[in-house]
Design an enzyme around this catalytic site. Structure first.
Site, mmCIF file in Angstrom:
data_model
loop_
_atom_site.group_PDB
_atom_site.id
_atom_site.type_symbol
_atom_site.label_atom_id
_atom_site.label_comp_id
_atom_site.label_asym_id
_atom_site.label_seq_id
_atom_site.Cartn_x
_atom_site.Cartn_y
_atom_site.Cartn_z
ATOM 1 N N SER A 112 0.833 -1.202 0.000
ATOM 2 C CA SER A 112 0.000 0.000 0.000
ATOM 3 C C SER A 112 0.873 1.259 0.000
ATOM 4 O O SER A 112 1.592 1.500 -0.965
ATOM 5 C CB SER A 112 -0.972 -0.050 1.189
ATOM 6 O OG SER A 112 -2.013 0.884 1.020
ATOM 7 N N HIS A 148 -4.470 -1.376 -4.496
ATOM 8 C CA HIS A 148 -5.849 -1.803 -4.175
ATOM 9 C C HIS A 148 -6.764 -1.667 -5.393
ATOM 10 O O HIS A 148 -7.910 -1.240 -5.291
ATOM 11 C CB HIS A 148 -6.395 -0.984 -3.002
ATOM 12 C CG HIS A 148 -5.513 -0.952 -1.805
ATOM 13 N ND1 HIS A 148 -5.045 -2.101 -1.198
ATOM 14 C CD2 HIS A 148 -4.992 0.099 -1.096
ATOM 15 C CE1 HIS A 148 -4.282 -1.763 -0.162
ATOM 16 N NE2 HIS A 148 -4.231 -0.440 -0.090
#
Length: 220
Positions: A112, A148
């Site tokens: 991330s 994501h």
């Protein structure tokens, strides 16, 4: 927490053999949250890594950040606020230390925010619940990064729009469980630990934005 195939591949890329891999864990993007670091360390020790932390809150825990990073085979960065991470790294010179470690062959990886940070920028919720661009990544590679991609529905259209209007350069996006591998500043391959997940290259071609699904090698 548990380290999975993507981290195992980072260890493999480091070329470590005959001893425990030396892994430096960073949770700057979580404000160096002690619980996060505890669970990361526990997972690393269970895997057999020789582990250290680089902590910046309330003050750096090492005198020489560059020397500390150079003692490791892999630097692994946790997610959270990529904007906060970049600000704190620049405040304490970690940005320059990371570049030195990268140029010396230390494998840099993360999830991330810990993926976006190495790139020119990407999409982030660092500033609030509405996704916004971050455009001041470390730029070790000259691409943007969309994370994501398959699990947060607003990420894909925003990433494409930001590349289309020139806010971000062309870049690589990944579904959860997928990583992109670079050698120097060049893309090598996409690898994944989840069936069906993939990486994508997104670029502006003329007046259109083109998304190309990349072959993604399934890790064992």
């Amino acid at each position: 927490m548990a380290f999975t195939a993507l981290t195992e591949y980072a260890i493999e890329l480091s070329g470590t053999s005959g001893r425990a891999p030396r892994v430096c864990l960073l949770a700057t993007a979580m404000g160096d949250d002690r619980a996060t670091l505890h669970h990361l360390t526990e997972a690393a020790e269970q895997r057999g890594f020789a582990t250290s932390h680089l902590v910046l809150f309330p003050m750096p825990n090492v005198d020489d950040v560059t020397a500390h990073l150079l003692e490791h085979d892999v630097v692994w960065v946790f997610g959270g606020s990529v904007a906060g991470l970049l600000a704190m790294w620049r405040l304490h010179g970690v940005d320059d230390a990371m570049r030195t470690a990268w140029e010396a062959g230390v494998v840099l990886t993360g999830v991330s925010a810990g993926s976006i940070c190495w790139h020119a920028g990407g999409t982030t919720d660092s500033f609030g619940p509405e996704l916004r661009p971050v455009t001041d990544g470390l730029g070790l590679v000259p691409f943007s990064n969309g994370v994501h991609y398959d699990t947060e529905e607003r990420r894909r259209p925003l990433f494409q729009r930001l590349i289309g209007d020139g806010t971000l350069p062309a870049g690589y996006a990944t579904d959860d469980g997928v990583g992109v591998v670079y050698r120097g500043t060049g893309f090598v391959e996409a690898v994944g630990e989840t069936d069906g997940a993939a990486a994508y290259f997104v670029e502006k071609v003329g007046d259109a934005v083109l998304e190309t699904r990349l072959d993604t090698r399934r890790l064992p």
